[in-house]
Design a protein around this motif. Structure first.
Motif, PDB file in Angstrom:
ATOM      1  N   GLU A 179       0.854  -1.185   0.000  1.00 24.72           N
ATOM      2  CA  GLU A 179       0.000   0.000   0.000  1.00 24.72           C
ATOM      3  C   GLU A 179       0.897   1.246   0.000  1.00 24.72           C
ATOM      4  OE1 GLU A 179      -2.791  -0.789   3.189  1.00 24.72           O
ATOM      5  OE2 GLU A 179      -3.864  -2.252   1.992  1.00 24.72           O
ATOM      6  N   ILE A 294      -0.831 -15.725  16.259  1.00 26.02           N
ATOM      7  CA  ILE A 294      -0.565 -14.304  16.534  1.00 26.02           C
ATOM      8  C   ILE A 294      -0.187 -14.078  17.996  1.00 26.02           C
ATOM      9  CG2 ILE A 294      -2.001 -13.489  14.603  1.00 26.02           C
ATOM     10  CD1 ILE A 294      -3.989 -12.419  16.675  1.00 26.02           C
ATOM     11  N   GLY A 295      -0.414 -15.094  18.839  1.00 29.32           N
ATOM     12  CA  GLY A 295       0.028 -14.978  20.231  1.00 29.32           C
ATOM     13  C   GLY A 295      -1.008 -14.381  21.164  1.00 29.32           C
ATOM     14  N   THR A 296      -2.285 -14.516  20.801  1.00 31.60           N
ATOM     15  CA  THR A 296      -3.333 -14.029  21.706  1.00 31.60           C
ATOM     16  C   THR A 296      -4.022 -15.233  22.347  1.00 31.60           C
ATOM     17  OG1 THR A 296      -5.228 -12.521  21.901  1.00 31.60           O
ATOM     18  CG2 THR A 296      -5.163 -13.896  19.940  1.00 31.60           C
ATOM     19  N   SER A 308     -13.878 -15.008  19.757  1.00 32.67           N
ATOM     20  CA  SER A 308     -12.468 -14.912  19.377  1.00 32.67           C
ATOM     21  C   SER A 308     -11.921 -13.542  19.756  1.00 32.67           C
ATOM     22  CB  SER A 308     -12.313 -15.138  17.875  1.00 32.67           C
ATOM     23  OG  SER A 308     -13.014 -14.148  17.170  1.00 32.67           O
ATOM     24  N   SER A 309     -10.591 -13.448  19.855  1.00 34.40           N
ATOM     25  CA  SER A 309      -9.970 -12.152  20.140  1.00 34.40           C
ATOM     26  C   SER A 309     -10.042 -11.256  18.910  1.00 34.40           C
ATOM     27  CB  SER A 309      -8.480 -12.314  20.480  1.00 34.40           C
ATOM     28  OG  SER A 309      -8.307 -13.150  21.564  1.00 34.40           O
ATOM     29  N   VAL A 310      -9.707 -11.858  17.790  1.00 34.34           N
ATOM     30  CA  VAL A 310      -9.556 -11.103  16.553  1.00 34.34           C
ATOM     31  C   VAL A 310     -10.137 -11.939  15.432  1.00 34.34           C
ATOM     32  CG1 VAL A 310      -7.890 -10.072  14.974  1.00 34.34           C
ATOM     33  CG2 VAL A 310      -7.372 -10.162  17.405  1.00 34.34           C
ATOM     34  N   SER A 311     -10.906 -11.322  14.552  1.00 32.84           N
ATOM     35  CA  SER A 311     -11.455 -12.094  13.434  1.00 32.84           C
ATOM     36  C   SER A 311     -11.078 -11.526  12.077  1.00 32.84           C
ATOM     37  CB  SER A 311     -12.979 -12.157  13.551  1.00 32.84           C
ATOM     38  OG  SER A 311     -13.508 -10.852  13.660  1.00 32.84           O
ATOM     39  N   GLU A 312     -10.863 -10.233  11.995  1.00 36.40           N
ATOM     40  CA  GLU A 312     -10.652  -9.591  10.702  1.00 36.40           C
ATOM     41  C   GLU A 312      -9.359 -10.023  10.000  1.00 36.40           C
ATOM     42  OE1 GLU A 312     -10.083  -6.395  13.517  1.00 36.40           O
ATOM     43  OE2 GLU A 312      -9.096  -5.334  11.865  1.00 36.40           O
ATOM     44  N   LEU A 314      -5.711  -9.717   8.680  1.00 36.68           N
ATOM     45  CA  LEU A 314      -4.614  -8.958   9.271  1.00 36.68           C
ATOM     46  C   LEU A 314      -3.415  -8.909   8.336  1.00 36.68           C
ATOM     47  CD1 LEU A 314      -4.620 -10.624  12.825  1.00 36.68           C
ATOM     48  CD2 LEU A 314      -5.740  -8.480  12.170  1.00 36.68           C
ATOM     49  N   ILE A 316       0.440  -8.135   9.164  1.00 40.01           N
ATOM     50  CA  ILE A 316       1.341  -7.888  10.299  1.00 40.01           C
ATOM     51  C   ILE A 316       2.784  -7.910   9.790  1.00 40.01           C
ATOM     52  CG2 ILE A 316       2.061  -8.732  12.585  1.00 40.01           C
ATOM     53  CD1 ILE A 316      -0.617 -10.192  12.788  1.00 40.01           C
ATOM     54  N   GLU A 320       7.792  -8.310  13.445  1.00 37.44           N
ATOM     55  CA  GLU A 320       7.106  -8.233  14.733  1.00 37.44           C
ATOM     56  C   GLU A 320       6.747  -9.618  15.248  1.00 37.44           C
ATOM     57  OE1 GLU A 320       4.043  -5.137  16.551  1.00 37.44           O
ATOM     58  OE2 GLU A 320       3.847  -5.307  14.384  1.00 37.44           O
ATOM     59  N   LEU A 321       6.427 -10.515  14.319  1.00 37.32           N
ATOM     60  CA  LEU A 321       6.051 -11.876  14.724  1.00 37.32           C
ATOM     61  C   LEU A 321       7.263 -12.799  14.800  1.00 37.32           C
ATOM     62  CD1 LEU A 321       2.736 -12.507  12.790  1.00 37.32           C
ATOM     63  CD2 LEU A 321       3.072 -12.812  15.239  1.00 37.32           C
ATOM     64  N   GLU A 590     -17.548 -11.995   6.976  1.00 34.97           N
ATOM     65  CA  GLU A 590     -18.694 -11.193   7.427  1.00 34.97           C
ATOM     66  C   GLU A 590     -20.015 -11.779   6.918  1.00 34.97           C
ATOM     67  OE1 GLU A 590     -18.788  -7.970   9.047  1.00 34.97           O
ATOM     68  OE2 GLU A 590     -16.641  -8.123   9.515  1.00 34.97           O
TER      69      GLU A 590
ATOM     70  N   SER B 133     -15.797 -10.593  17.394  1.00 29.08           N
ATOM     71  CA  SER B 133     -14.533 -10.785  18.111  1.00 29.08           C
ATOM     72  C   SER B 133     -14.309  -9.615  19.057  1.00 29.08           C
ATOM     73  CB  SER B 133     -13.371 -10.866  17.120  1.00 29.08           C
ATOM     74  OG  SER B 133     -13.150  -9.599  16.537  1.00 29.08           O
ATOM     75  N   ASP B 134     -13.404  -9.789  19.992  1.00 28.79           N
ATOM     76  CA  ASP B 134     -13.095  -8.716  20.936  1.00 28.79           C
ATOM     77  C   ASP B 134     -12.681  -7.445  20.194  1.00 28.79           C
ATOM     78  OD1 ASP B 134     -13.607 -10.316  23.101  1.00 28.79           O
ATOM     79  OD2 ASP B 134     -11.517 -10.872  23.438  1.00 28.79           O
ATOM     80  N   LEU B 135     -11.817  -7.613  19.207  1.00 26.07           N
ATOM     81  CA  LEU B 135     -11.319  -6.441  18.491  1.00 26.07           C
ATOM     82  C   LEU B 135     -12.446  -5.741  17.740  1.00 26.07           C
ATOM     83  CD1 LEU B 135      -8.912  -4.703  17.724  1.00 26.07           C
ATOM     84  CD2 LEU B 135      -8.478  -6.228  15.795  1.00 26.07           C
ATOM     85  N   LEU B 156      -0.067  -5.382  17.030  1.00 25.69           N
ATOM     86  CA  LEU B 156      -0.004  -6.794  17.417  1.00 25.69           C
ATOM     87  C   LEU B 156      -0.105  -6.935  18.934  1.00 25.69           C
ATOM     88  CD1 LEU B 156       0.431  -9.734  16.498  1.00 25.69           C
ATOM     89  CD2 LEU B 156       2.884  -9.358  16.698  1.00 25.69           C
ATOM     90  N   MET B 159      -3.623  -6.724  20.098  1.00 29.82           N
ATOM     91  CA  MET B 159      -4.378  -7.945  19.809  1.00 29.82           C
ATOM     92  C   MET B 159      -3.986  -9.067  20.759  1.00 29.82           C
ATOM     93  SD  MET B 159      -4.793  -7.980  15.661  1.00 29.82           S
ATOM     94  CE  MET B 159      -3.079  -7.907  15.165  1.00 29.82           C
ATOM     95  N   GLN B 160      -2.706  -9.114  21.099  1.00 35.35           N
ATOM     96  CA  GLN B 160      -2.236 -10.193  21.967  1.00 35.35           C
ATOM     97  C   GLN B 160      -2.818 -10.085  23.379  1.00 35.35           C
ATOM     98  OE1 GLN B 160       2.034  -9.901  21.357  1.00 35.35           O
ATOM     99  NE2 GLN B 160       1.994 -11.505  19.800  1.00 35.35           N
ATOM    100  N   LEU B 162      -5.574  -8.281  24.267  1.00 32.55           N
ATOM    101  CA  LEU B 162      -6.954  -7.805  24.309  1.00 32.55           C
ATOM    102  C   LEU B 162      -7.913  -8.625  25.176  1.00 32.55           C
ATOM    103  CD1 LEU B 162      -8.603  -5.479  23.274  1.00 32.55           C
ATOM    104  CD2 LEU B 162      -9.095  -6.766  21.212  1.00 32.55           C
ATOM    105  N   PRO B 163      -7.970  -9.960  25.020  1.00 32.92           N
ATOM    106  CA  PRO B 163      -8.982 -10.702  25.795  1.00 32.92           C
ATOM    107  C   PRO B 163      -8.823 -10.496  27.299  1.00 32.92           C
ATOM    108  CG  PRO B 163      -7.858 -12.140  24.200  1.00 32.92           C
ATOM    109  CD  PRO B 163      -7.161 -10.824  24.156  1.00 32.92           C
TER     110      PRO B 163
END
Lengths: 617, 617
Positions: A179, A294-296, A308-312, A314, A316, A320-321, A590, B133-135, B156, B159-160, B162-163
């Motif tokens: 982007e 992702i480590g959540t 879930s913590s995150v669904s969208e 991503l 990254i 970072e990972l 969605e 999701s939480d996010l 990140l 997200m890690q 968040l829960p």
């Protein structure tokens, strides 16, 4: 505290551990992957090892899983045995990936539209009268290629290396763009090469596909058992491990990241390319594997209301990972649909294009965790069914994965016939064979509606009588013998016991209930379903007829079954090759509705019904 | 290789080093800051230490800087002395920040408009029928506060964690926002506290101001010598170190990051706040300090055409730079104008609001590197002049920084009078006193147009005769005595030598040339300049009249001089408190033109002219 030496064979690895360490913990320290299907609580008895030197008396938990001969030979459970002296341990289940992992799929035409773009730029040389900074010049060059100068952002790494990079190649360079982010600036024109790796992270298996991001060409494949297996065989046991163990999430996260890095290295070696040529990685995984990647915390996936913590979708930074690819690389994580319907299902729906279909289709991805999606472009719903590891051969008395020595298909002809993976003496059966056996027994009337193995004197079908000698007994329960102990590679008989059939009933019952509930939610009749797409390793090795006979799939749909290979892996590849398709995965997540099976009001009655068999009249 | 013990006094630190290590390297290892103005090449002789035990014969380089008595006492140069046995070393120049660092400035009204926003959010609890999701929930909450859901991005780390974060406080939380980035989610309502630290990173000194980002209130100040000083006293020697030493950039970068982290800790301790309450840090620095802070090479700043790597305003994740504040913190780096006119000048122009002025103003920031800006809202130009460290007391025989024992002001009354910092016996002079002495000598006719100290018999002014006994000789050159050796704290006379005056001529010549060239470029006459703004530590301690007499500032402007304190630091504070002002700094950097002094065609003739003095007729 005293320390002891542990030697592992055949790996020939030796480490020192403190007194009281279990063999499981020692394996972990030695970084040797070993299977602990129950998560190391002494329940499944599958983590047998042979203590060649220094064996101690087994614990009472171990005694339940070991016969006298085994105890005498030094066979122990790795999870239960504490090390109290120097020992030598032979690992009995080291699988060097000789098992079948589904890695190919039907080809699908995708319009290639990379997330990442390589833009060759020529930068104006600085002059006394023109003292724009290096970065300013780069942005100006990019703005001549259609980027908006003010929108452009450069990473810290780019800024740090920029002066060297530009001057190294006489101010000719290549901007690696995601982007409006300048991810990397490379000296000279490097536009020729841009690679990526698409991953399918399964509960049991991880597969990575090294792709040319320009052509989509597959340059290499690498796969491995998911090293998290040592912390538990299924999604639930991993969630428990993450919740209850100190640093549980970190251990699981680190394990998968390490495996991913290893696979990227392997794939690059196979294709003779540098890992710094890899700019993008895509990830399809079920929600739990996604979260651990992702480590959540996956904790809330496991408890009502299963969030879930995150669904969208991503994107990254690889750095970072800790994913070791090009320093400017990006990780594209496909979106989850819900707590138990993950990005792997989004990937299946993406690759099968069900969401565009005019007619109703049913997709079933059978793994340790099974996912089911039903619908058409009008409306779609998905659910997940905890099939458990029975389809993968776990919790089955003679069960094993689809590795060398596994009976994979069984035929009831004039006599019992079977095929064995690797053309060796059989040592167990894998899921597809279990289906064949039970389906055959149902058709012959040897197994009744409730799943009971009938005694030979109750048989009425003359065909069934051919196999009456196979009906036997094992530890006080009925069993159906496939191979006598003197015909097997392990010296132990291979059979299907009454309990195995019960396990299968639970597994297929869960899946069939899922299909039934989705049909009801969408108000769809069985004859409206025009295609049944079987995805995943197990789905592609099973015999469709057997799956219908046991009631995993409605009998009426047998002719509509189509194997679609590793559709999750294909979806991951598509999402890596096309930024547009990756976005579509977000829309799919969605668009697709989710049914939480366990809390559906009719779940219990349907499940009871679905775990029966339909026997021929 | 043999290893030896080194004990440092008065710090009372002991370390072991390998044979052949220099005392300078040992100091580095022991993490003790010590001044090496020439960068440790045995040239300036300023890094004297006293070897109390285990002294060896000095090297020939050392002998040039040491007299016999010193050699006998064990005085050595730390940069040249190799450690060959166990030794005890007394550090003679440890400055525990008792020197004057300018840390305050005129107050300026700034509309507070934080970069970072804290948004209290209440998240809808998950239900079986609502499995976002939480996010997703967090984004929905933020979209009710005016953010666009689809534009929001979470780090990140967010997200890690968040829960846990959401459930820890019953789904009430605070989102820490930077534009559309969710930098951090905190449990409960944490909106009460939001702090930041504004830094001014000088070549010699680093100052940090801990601010309340809501009110602008200053909670604490912390400052330190720039630890990079040990790698070279001025910008040029640091650039050389970065270019020529292995890992030179990394060493310089790590040193400043470590110092910044230490100062943040100190300031937080003083104000009794947690460093995790610090969400933003701003940085004003000259271009070289700026580059070393972000870790990019300053090499090209040092060679024609003097181009910087990066000039634009930057917002960098604190984590990426290793700055230890809130995990979601951001670092705001002010923009550079050109290779030798850095973000500190942008900060000066921002804080003095010269860029908005209807009338022409001249700003002079005198430090080791001097910056000059001239103009009004119509047009502005800036340049940099390599004044060198003379103004800071370095390369001056009795020179020292403005620390305890430094004569800081000198008055030629009936007899010579002076003030000493800390009210102790004098041990040297700092820059402001040097100016006073030379200005006085010029006005008395003791120093002529060319800078020569005249012998007593050549004096014509009766006032001058009062001081004829102060005119003396030192190592074969003329000198002016300020304090006899029996009146000083060091037992050595304090004086201004002929060479010191030469050094001052070069320094003031460079600055004055800068002013002259800018006036010419902008076609501005001296009477059009309505205000002279003196910024920086030295600028605020000097006597304006002395500065005009020596010709640092045109005589006609004496009445227009205004001290503006540490204007660079004030600019940094403003940019931290207001996102709009930070953006304005970016516009300033684009608006202000740059003159490269060294390559100006008239530089040489102007410089010759400007290094003379104007003597009274």
């Amino acid at each position: 505290m005293a320390s002891h030496k542990v030697q592992f064979q055949p790996n020939n690895v030796e480490i020192a551990v403190q007194s009281g360490t279990t063999i499981m913990e020692a394996l972990d320290e030695a970084k040797i992957y070993y299977d602990f299907p129950c998560g190391g609580i002494g329940k499944c008895g599958k983590c047998k090892v042979k203590v060649l030197k220094g064996a101690q008396k087994p614990t009472s938990k171990e005694e339940k899983h070991l016969d006298e001969k085994e105890i005498e030979e030094g066979i122990r459970l790795a999870c239960m045995t504490e090390i109290q002296n120097d020992i030598t341990v032979e690992l009995l289940n080291v699988r060097k990936m000789e098992h079948n992992i589904l890695i190919t799929s039907e080809e699908k035409a995708v319009k290639i539209e990379p997330h990442i773009k390589k833009v060759p730029i020529e930068i104006e040389r600085p002059l006394l009268g023109d003292q724009r900074s290096d970065l300013h010049r780069v942005k100006d060059s990019l703005s001549r290629k259609g980027y908006r100068h003010d929108d452009l952002k450069a990473s810290l790494t780019v800024m740090q290396k920029l002066p060297e990079t530009l001057r190294h190649s006489g101010f000719k360079a290549t901007a690696v763009m995601y982007e409006n982010e300048i991810m990397e600036i490379e000296s000279g024109d490097t536009t020729k090469t841009m690679l990526g790796v698409a991953f399918d992270i399964g509960t049991t298996t991880i597969v990575g596909y090294l792709l040319d991001l320009y052509t989509g060409e597959e340059l290499a494949i690498a796969s491995t058992l998911n090293p998290q297996t040592k912390y538990g065989a299924d999604v639930i046991s991993r969630i428990n491990f993450a919740n209850n163990e100190e640093d549980g999430i970190k251990k699981l996260h680190d394990a998968v990241i390490e495996a991913i890095n290893k696979l990227i290295g392997e794939a690059c070696d196979k294709a003779s390319v540098k890992r710094s040529s890899v700019y993008g990685v895509s990830i399809a995984a079920n929600t739990t594997m996604h979260h651990l990647f992702i480590g959540t915390s996956p904790k809330n996936i496991g408890i009502s209301p299963y969030v879930s913590s995150v669904s969208e979708p991503l994107a990254i930074d690889a750095k970072e990972l800790g994913i070791d690819i090009n320093t400017g690389g990006k990780i594209f994580v496909l979106p989850n649909i819900a707590g138990f319907v993950g990005a792997d299902t989004s990937a299946v729906i993406l690759s099968t294009e069900m969401y565009k279909s005019d007619v109703v289709k049913l997709a079933i991805d059978i793994g340790t965790n099974g996912e089911i999606a039903l619908g058409s472009k009008e409306k779609m719903f998905a659910c997940s069914a905890a099939a458990g590891p029975a389809f993968e051969g776990a919790q089955i008395s003679s069960g094993m994965r689809g590795a060398a020595g596994a009976i994979d298909h069984v035929y009831f002809k004039d006599k019992l016939e079977y095929t064995v993976i690797g053309d060796v003496k059989p040592i167990g059966i894998c899921g597809s064979a279990l289906l064949d056996v039970v389906a055959g027994l149902i058709e012959l009337g040897i197994v009744d509606k409730r799943g009971r193995i009938l005694s030979p004197d109750k048989l009425t079908n003359p065909e069934a009588l051919k196999f009456k000698d196979n009906i036997t007994e094992h530890e006080g329960q009925a069993a159906f013998l496939l191979a006598d102990k003197n015909k097997t590679g392990s010296g132990k008989a291979v059979m299907v016991t009454q309990s195995d059939i019960r396990e299968l009933q639970l597994a297929k019952g869960a899946m069939a209930t899922g299909v039934k509930v989705l049909m009801e939610v969408l108000n769809i009749q069985v004859d409206e379903i025009k295609e049944v797409l079987l995805a995943g390793a197990f789905g592609n090795y099973l015999t469709p007829h057997s799956a219908c006979v046991i009631g995993l799939i409605p009998m009426e749909l047998e002719s509509k079954i189509k194997m679609v290979g590793n559709a999750a892996g294909t979806g991951s590849r598509i999402a890596l090759l096309s930024a547009g398709e990756f976005l579509k995965a977000g829309e799919i997540a969605e668009f697709v509705g989710f049914v939480e099976l366990g809390s559906h009001p009719k779940f219990n009655s349907y499940f009871g019904e679905c775990s029966y068999f339909k026997v021929p009249r």
